[in-house]
Design an enzyme around this catalytic site. Sequence first.
Site, PDB file in Angstrom:
ATOM      1  N   GLU A  47      76.271 -73.134  39.591  1.00  0.00           N
ATOM      2  CA  GLU A  47      75.187 -74.029  39.991  1.00  0.00           C
ATOM      3  C   GLU A  47      75.494 -75.480  39.632  1.00  0.00           C
ATOM      4  OE1 GLU A  47      71.825 -70.647  39.628  1.00  0.00           O
ATOM      5  OE2 GLU A  47      73.425 -71.114  38.243  1.00  0.00           O
ATOM      6  N   THR A  48      74.904 -76.371  40.414  1.00  0.00           N
ATOM      7  CA  THR A  48      74.939 -77.804  40.182  1.00  0.00           C
ATOM      8  C   THR A  48      73.505 -78.296  40.285  1.00  0.00           C
ATOM      9  OG1 THR A  48      77.167 -78.036  41.099  1.00  0.00           O
ATOM     10  CG2 THR A  48      75.800 -80.012  41.062  1.00  0.00           C
TER      11      THR A  48
END
Length: 306
Positions: A47-48
């Site tokens: 994830e970002t």
Amino acid sequence: MKTLPYTLVDVFTAAPFGGNQLAVFQEEAALDTETMQKIARELNLSETVFIRPARDPKKTKSFRIFTPKVELPMAGHPTIGAAYVLAEKGLLGTKEGANEWIIEEGVGDIPVTVFKVHAQISRVEMNQPLPVFGEKYGETQLAADLLSLSAEDLDPALPIQTVSTGVPFLFIPVRSLTAMQKMQFRMDIWEKYFSGNPETKHIFTFTPETEESRSSVHSRMFAPAMGIPEDPATGAASGPLGAYLVEHAVIPPTDNGVYLMRSEQGMEMGRPSYIDITIVKEGNAYKEVKIGGNCVIIGSGELYLK
């Protein structure tokens, strides 16, 4: 050329190179959704997260969270990690003790508590929406085949069931640590039988046998629909995991209705992760779901956009 600074943080660990990796962008200028998705795909972490000003001035910040494939309405390790970065880097002021923030995410407002002890950020907790229990899944052999296990490797005393506190996960209970360690995820079976149903496309497995004595369960999570073959620490699944463990009495009842547990995850990936879970239940009603843990800032960088 536009320069976007970001911070790399390991979430749900107190040691570098453990936990779940996260890129946190503190850019205040607006980026469109397509660009944020491309950045997440470029970095190719599970994830970002992009920190944005809150739409409601009474709230703290807004987080937008992307896997390499999709935007998520809520996620655990990006929420914990981004809050840690805001506190640790002094981007938001903190005092000794508990700091209460409200973060806007796709599912709504997420309460976050940042704990500061002796001038250090010691841990971060987040509240999740209350659990929603889905239908029990009856195809035991197919679930076992998905994991390259035999039906006897699954725990017959517990149901295969979907639970959600914002993102649904199909929970598959496994008898032993040995079975968890030999597990091999079958993409062909997932694509044919599980991928098309929002209730079954994210797979979470666990066993009460653990590697460490302080842990309550040993876990693994597979989410190819998110672009994540396997995840070393899954906060969005750990809240519903806690609710599942309470609902089916894997965690013994307590006198005050407060259940504390820890999920160890990521061992098979060489990234040990520890997620603390708190469930509060009054009678048959769930009142609170929290997850929390430690973080370590591991680095920083810049991304260039024309």
